[in-house]
Design a protein around this motif. Structure first.
Motif, mmCIF file in Angstrom:
data_model
loop_
_atom_site.group_PDB
_atom_site.id
_atom_site.type_symbol
_atom_site.label_atom_id
_atom_site.label_comp_id
_atom_site.label_asym_id
_atom_site.label_seq_id
_atom_site.Cartn_x
_atom_site.Cartn_y
_atom_site.Cartn_z
ATOM 1 N N ASP A 143 0.800 -1.052 0.252
ATOM 2 C CA ASP A 143 0.360 0.006 0.018
ATOM 3 C C ASP A 143 0.749 1.159 0.063
ATOM 4 N N SER A 144 2.106 1.131 0.714
ATOM 5 C CA SER A 144 2.738 2.503 0.740
ATOM 6 C C SER A 144 3.484 2.608 -0.429
ATOM 7 N N LEU A 145 3.817 1.511 -1.172
ATOM 8 C CA LEU A 145 4.432 1.562 -2.652
ATOM 9 C C LEU A 145 3.517 2.270 -3.408
ATOM 10 N N ARG A 146 2.193 1.604 -3.489
ATOM 11 C CA ARG A 146 1.167 2.137 -4.518
ATOM 12 C C ARG A 146 0.914 3.691 -4.184
ATOM 13 N N GLU A 147 0.942 4.221 -2.854
ATOM 14 C CA GLU A 147 0.482 5.602 -2.589
ATOM 15 C C GLU A 147 1.709 6.481 -3.008
ATOM 16 N N ARG A 148 3.038 6.104 -2.991
ATOM 17 C CA ARG A 148 4.163 6.807 -3.204
ATOM 18 C C ARG A 148 4.087 6.905 -4.817
ATOM 19 N N GLN A 149 3.845 5.895 -5.456
ATOM 20 C CA GLN A 149 3.812 5.837 -6.963
ATOM 21 C C GLN A 149 2.702 6.887 -7.595
ATOM 22 N N GLU A 150 1.583 6.883 -6.656
ATOM 23 C CA GLU A 150 0.414 7.821 -7.144
ATOM 24 C C GLU A 150 0.837 9.380 -6.799
ATOM 25 N N ALA A 151 1.739 9.461 -5.777
ATOM 26 C CA ALA A 151 2.007 11.034 -5.469
ATOM 27 C C ALA A 151 2.877 11.482 -6.442
ATOM 28 N N GLU A 152 4.074 10.424 -7.003
ATOM 29 C CA GLU A 152 4.979 10.667 -7.811
ATOM 30 C C GLU A 152 4.234 11.126 -9.111
#
Length: 201
Positions: A97-106
Motif C-alpha cells: 500500500d505504501s508503494l502504491r501511494e508513493r507511486q500515485e503521489a509521484e
C-alpha cells in the motif's frame, strides 16, 4: 543345405543358457556358507538376513501402472494452483500500500509539473504572437541634459608588469643643406659606383 542353417534343439549351446533350480539353490547355500565363515573370522555372529518376498501376486504391468498413477498424483499435488499461492501477511499488505501511494503521489506531482510547463509554454507563444502582430509604439527619446560637471580624466597608469612597450621612433632631425663647395668635396672623396676600377681586375 537349408537344414544345416537351422540349429537343432538338442545342441548343447541352447541348453546351456538356462539355469536349473538346483543350481540356484546350491549357489545360495554356498553364498550363505561364505557369509557365515566371514563373520566367524572376525569373531561376530552374522546378522539375520532378510529374505525379500518378490511375489505380491501382481504382474509386472500392474506394478508399473500403480507406480505411474502414484507419480502422477504426486505431481498433480505439487502443481495445484492453490499450492502455488499463499495469502499475504499484514506487513506485506502495508508495504505494498505504501508503494502504491508513493507511486500515485509521484505521478500526481509529475502531471502538475507538466501542466505548469505547458501553461508557461502557451503563455510564451501567446506573448510572441502579440509582439509580432502588435509592435509596441515607438516613443520619442528624451533629450538628456548635458552633465553639469565634466568627468575627471582617467588616471594614466604605467605599463603592466611583464608587458613590453616599444618606443616610438623619433622623427628625423632636419638636415641642413650643404653648400656647393662642401658637396664637391664629398663627391671627390666618395668613389663613383658607375666607374670600374681596372687595376683590381
Amino acid at each position: 543345405m537349408e537344414e544345416a542353417m537351422v540349429p537343432s534343439l538338442s545342441a548343447a549351446g541352447i541348453g546351456s543358457r538356462f539355469v536349473s533350480q538346483d543350481d540356484v539353490d546350491s549357489a545360495k547355500a554356498r553364498r550363505d556358507a561364505q557369509w557365515k565363515e566371514a563373520y566367524a573370522r572376525i569373531g561376530m555372529e552374522p546378522p539375520a538376513r532378510q529374505e525379500q518376498d518378490f511375489s505380491d501376486g501382481r504382474s509386472l504391468a500392474e506394478k508399473l501402472a500403480a507406480n505411474k498413477i502414484a507419480k502422477q498424483e504426486e505431481w498433480e499435488e505439487k502443481t495445484k494452483l492453490a499450492n502455488q499461492f499463499r495469502a499475504l501477511e499484514e506487513d506485506e499488505i502495508m508495504f505494498l500500500d505504501s508503494l502504491r501511494e508513493r507511486q500515485e503521489a509521484e505521478e500526481r506531482e509529475r502531471r502538475e509539473k507538466d501542466g505548469v510547463e505547458v501553461q508557461s509554454f502557451k503563455e510564451a507563444v501567446a506573448a510572441r504572437n502579440n509582439a509580432v502582430n502588435n509592435p509596441p509604439p515607438i516613443a520619442p527619446k528624451p533629450v538628456a541634459a548635458p552633465p553639469s560637471k565634466p568627468p575627471a580624466p582617467a588616471r594614466k597608469k604605467g605599463p603592466l608588469k611583464g608587458v613590453v612597450v616599444k618606443k616610438r621612433a623619433k622623427p628625423p632631425t632636419p638636415v641642413k643643406e650643404d653648400t656647393k663647395d662642401e658637396k664637391k668635396d664629398k663627391q671627390k672623396d666618395e668613389p663613383n659606383p658607375k666607374r670600374r676600377r681596372i687595376s683590381e681586375t
